[in-house]
Design an enzyme around this catalytic site. Structure first.
Site, mmCIF file in Angstrom:
data_model
loop_
_atom_site.group_PDB
_atom_site.id
_atom_site.type_symbol
_atom_site.label_atom_id
_atom_site.label_comp_id
_atom_site.label_asym_id
_atom_site.label_seq_id
_atom_site.Cartn_x
_atom_site.Cartn_y
_atom_site.Cartn_z
ATOM 1 N N HIS A 192 13.872 33.837 -1.632
ATOM 2 C CA HIS A 192 13.522 32.637 -2.390
ATOM 3 C C HIS A 192 12.007 32.431 -2.330
ATOM 4 O O HIS A 192 11.400 32.526 -1.262
ATOM 5 C CB HIS A 192 14.256 31.420 -1.803
ATOM 6 C CG HIS A 192 13.844 30.127 -2.420
ATOM 7 N ND1 HIS A 192 13.661 29.988 -3.776
ATOM 8 C CD2 HIS A 192 13.571 28.914 -1.876
ATOM 9 C CE1 HIS A 192 13.290 28.749 -4.036
ATOM 10 N NE2 HIS A 192 13.221 28.071 -2.899
ATOM 11 N N ASN A 211 7.616 27.456 -6.875
ATOM 12 C CA ASN A 211 9.008 27.382 -6.416
ATOM 13 C C ASN A 211 9.885 26.876 -7.559
ATOM 14 O O ASN A 211 9.698 25.759 -8.030
ATOM 15 C CB ASN A 211 9.067 26.430 -5.212
ATOM 16 C CG ASN A 211 10.455 26.302 -4.607
ATOM 17 O OD1 ASN A 211 11.446 26.683 -5.208
ATOM 18 N ND2 ASN A 211 10.516 25.758 -3.396
ATOM 19 N N CYS A 252 18.121 25.173 -3.679
ATOM 20 C CA CYS A 252 17.478 26.473 -3.922
ATOM 21 C C CYS A 252 18.409 27.650 -3.674
ATOM 22 O O CYS A 252 18.131 28.765 -4.113
ATOM 23 C CB CYS A 252 16.234 26.612 -3.046
ATOM 24 S SG CYS A 252 15.085 25.268 -3.268
HETATM 25 N N1 ACO Z 1 -3.888 19.937 -1.258
HETATM 26 C C1 ACO Z 1 -4.715 19.678 -0.215
HETATM 27 N N2 ACO Z 1 -4.287 19.272 0.994
HETATM 28 C C2 ACO Z 1 -2.962 19.109 1.146
HETATM 29 C C3 ACO Z 1 -2.041 19.342 0.103
HETATM 30 C C4 ACO Z 1 -2.553 19.767 -1.142
HETATM 31 N N3 ACO Z 1 -1.758 20.033 -2.215
HETATM 32 N N4 ACO Z 1 -0.796 19.099 0.550
HETATM 33 C C5 ACO Z 1 -0.908 18.727 1.835
HETATM 34 N N5 ACO Z 1 -2.216 18.711 2.200
HETATM 35 C C6 ACO Z 1 -2.794 18.365 3.495
HETATM 36 C C7 ACO Z 1 -1.916 17.427 4.276
HETATM 37 O O1 ACO Z 1 -2.129 16.088 3.888
HETATM 38 C C8 ACO Z 1 -2.379 17.710 5.688
HETATM 39 O O2 ACO Z 1 -3.571 17.020 5.898
HETATM 40 P P1 ACO Z 1 -3.868 16.322 7.323
HETATM 41 O O3 ACO Z 1 -3.880 17.453 8.323
HETATM 42 O O4 ACO Z 1 -5.183 15.675 7.098
HETATM 43 O O5 ACO Z 1 -2.724 15.374 7.534
HETATM 44 C C9 ACO Z 1 -2.696 19.208 5.670
HETATM 45 O O6 ACO Z 1 -2.877 19.553 4.297
HETATM 46 C C10 ACO Z 1 -1.618 20.073 6.259
HETATM 47 O O7 ACO Z 1 -0.373 19.697 5.688
HETATM 48 P P2 ACO Z 1 0.963 20.405 6.141
HETATM 49 O O8 ACO Z 1 2.125 19.742 5.473
HETATM 50 O O9 ACO Z 1 0.983 20.509 7.636
HETATM 51 O O10 ACO Z 1 0.739 21.863 5.519
HETATM 52 P P3 ACO Z 1 1.596 23.155 5.736
HETATM 53 O O11 ACO Z 1 0.724 24.245 6.175
HETATM 54 O O12 ACO Z 1 2.856 22.900 6.526
HETATM 55 O O13 ACO Z 1 2.054 23.519 4.252
HETATM 56 C C11 ACO Z 1 4.004 23.410 2.851
HETATM 57 C C12 ACO Z 1 2.873 22.625 3.521
HETATM 58 C C13 ACO Z 1 3.385 24.358 1.846
HETATM 59 C C14 ACO Z 1 4.913 22.417 2.127
HETATM 60 C C15 ACO Z 1 4.829 24.206 3.897
HETATM 61 O O14 ACO Z 1 5.144 23.373 4.979
HETATM 62 C C16 ACO Z 1 6.103 24.797 3.355
HETATM 63 O O15 ACO Z 1 6.076 25.709 2.553
HETATM 64 N N6 ACO Z 1 7.294 24.341 3.810
HETATM 65 C C17 ACO Z 1 8.579 24.916 3.419
HETATM 66 C C18 ACO Z 1 8.971 24.555 2.016
HETATM 67 C C19 ACO Z 1 10.321 25.158 1.684
HETATM 68 O O16 ACO Z 1 10.614 26.267 2.057
HETATM 69 N N7 ACO Z 1 11.192 24.409 0.985
HETATM 70 C C20 ACO Z 1 12.558 24.881 0.777
HETATM 71 C C21 ACO Z 1 12.935 24.901 -0.592
HETATM 72 S S1 ACO Z 1 12.592 23.443 -1.521
HETATM 73 C C22 ACO Z 1 14.110 22.822 -2.125
HETATM 74 O O17 ACO Z 1 15.146 23.115 -1.644
HETATM 75 C C23 ACO Z 1 14.095 21.863 -3.267
#
Ligand code: ACO
Length: 319
Positions: free
Chosen positions: A244, A274, A108
């Site tokens: 980003h 993203n 990214c």
């Molecule tokens: N729909 C419904 N529920 C979901 C979904 C979905 N699409 N995805 C995950 N959940 C559930 C999970 O299973 C979990 O359920 P559980 O509590 O029963 O286990 C719950 O939601 C919470 O999941 P988390 O992963 O803890 O959710 P979080 O609030 O952390 O959000 C996210 C996830 C959006 C991925 C976040 O962590 C994030 O944005 N991380 C950073 C991403 C990033 O910056 N990436 C860098 C660039 S990518 C690259 O370089 C290619």
């Protein structure tokens, strides 16, 4: 170095959160509240070369240049149509450019890495006009059965033409020293080698979201602090922060920590999701098209992602 033309190439198909919930255990409320994403664009018939060539042609037109005026093409991608030819060479073929062309992979953060490379080439007088294209087809790289990742990404391309100038004031690049492969990776398979001890079939993107989230909010804060230490430019002196577009919550967290108004942090994540390395240049393109970035503005571009890499650039906009 300065930017003299920006362009974009977006697939036709727009996919809503409700459409995803038709085949995935997810819903619009979860995706919007956790990420800020409402729609994303996904390739149906388009190749990444198609999107990239559209963006490149758009940027060349804005710069009033033709392909023969370009001395170098740098592409940033983790999703090229081929391993070889590089996406940059595919674009050169499509727009009829004869210059050197190559891809880089900084996930990214790719666009900021490309700016640093282009700035170096221009500073030493090696090349004058450089075309940078950041393009990603993440729909081909995510596992559409994995709700943790597939809802987050989209496809798209953005391009810019850079040349000699005084617009870029600062660039810093980094990659994390700690072992990070397990928190964010996209493996290559082993092919059908009869000699490979272990067959590796899963070539999808894997991400431990919460761990990446923690890295990101810390690195963005550290990058901005370092920028102020090295340049004397304070957050108050920045007109727009182009971060980003990985998660709206990361952007909201950063602006709260910096005590800056939300309007300084433009977003298009709600429409595109993203786009990996294409996110920041696409946002810059749209801000310029809509007049939200204007002559005299000081911009801070900051990206982060797989590697784990990060990068920051400060530039002013020429009249
Ligand atoms: N729909 C419904 N529920 C979901 C979904 C979905 N699409 N995805 C995950 N959940 C559930 C999970 O299973 C979990 O359920 P559980 O509590 O029963 O286990 C719950 O939601 C919470 O999941 P988390 O992963 O803890 O959710 P979080 O609030 O952390 O959000 C996210 C996830 C959006 C991925 C976040 O962590 C994030 O944005 N991380 C950073 C991403 C990033 O910056 N990436 C860098 C660039 S990518 C690259 O370089 C290619």
């Amino acid at each position: 170095m300065k930017i003299i033309g920006l362009g974009k190439g977006i697939p036709k198909e727009c996919v809503t959160n409700d459409q995803l919930s038709e085949f995935l255990d997810t819903n619009d409320e979860w995706i919007v509240s956790r990420t800020g994403i409402k729609t994303r664009y996904v390739c149906v018939g388009e190749t990444l070369t198609d999107l990239s060539a559209t963006a490149a042609t758009d940027a060349l037109n804005k710069a009033n240049l033709s392909a023969k005026d370009i001395d170098l093409i740098i592409c940033t991608t983790i999703c090229g149509d081929y391993c070889t030819p590089s996406l940059a060479c595919c674009i050169a073929e499509r727009i009829n450019a004869r210059c050197p062309a190559f891809d880089i992979n900084a996930a990214c953060t790719g666009f900021i890495y490309a700016l640093e490379l282009a700035d170096g080439f221009i500073r030493v007088g090696k090349y004058k006009n450089i075309l940078i294209v950041s393009a990603e087809k993440m729909s081909a790289k995510v596992d559409w059965n994995d709700r943790n990742t597939c809802v987050l990404f989209g496809d798209g391309a953005a391009a810019c033409v850079v040349t000699e100038g005084e617009s870029v004031k600062y660039i810093n690049l980094s990659s994390s020293a700690t072992p990070n492969t397990e928190v964010l990776n996209m493996p290559n398979g082993t092919g059908n080698s009869p000699f490979a001890a272990e067959k590796k079939q899963n070539e999808y993107l894997n991400m431990q979201g919460q761990k990446v989230f923690k890295f990101v909010v810390n690195i963005v804060e550290a990058e901005l602090k370092l920028m102020t230490e090295r340049t004397g430019i304070t957050p108050e002196q920045i007109d727009r922060f182009l971060l980003h577009q990985a998660n709206k919550r990361i952007i909201d967290y950063t602006l709260a920590r910096l005590k800056q108004p939300a309007e300084k942090f433009p977003c298009n994540i709600e429409r595109y999701g993203n786009l990996s390395s294409a996110s920041v240049p696409l946002l810059l393109t749209e801000m310029t098209e809509t007049g939200q970035v204007k002559a005299g503005d000081t911009l801070l571009l900051c990206a982060f992602g797989g590697g784990l890499t990060a990068g920051t650039c400060v530039m002013t906009i020429d009249s």
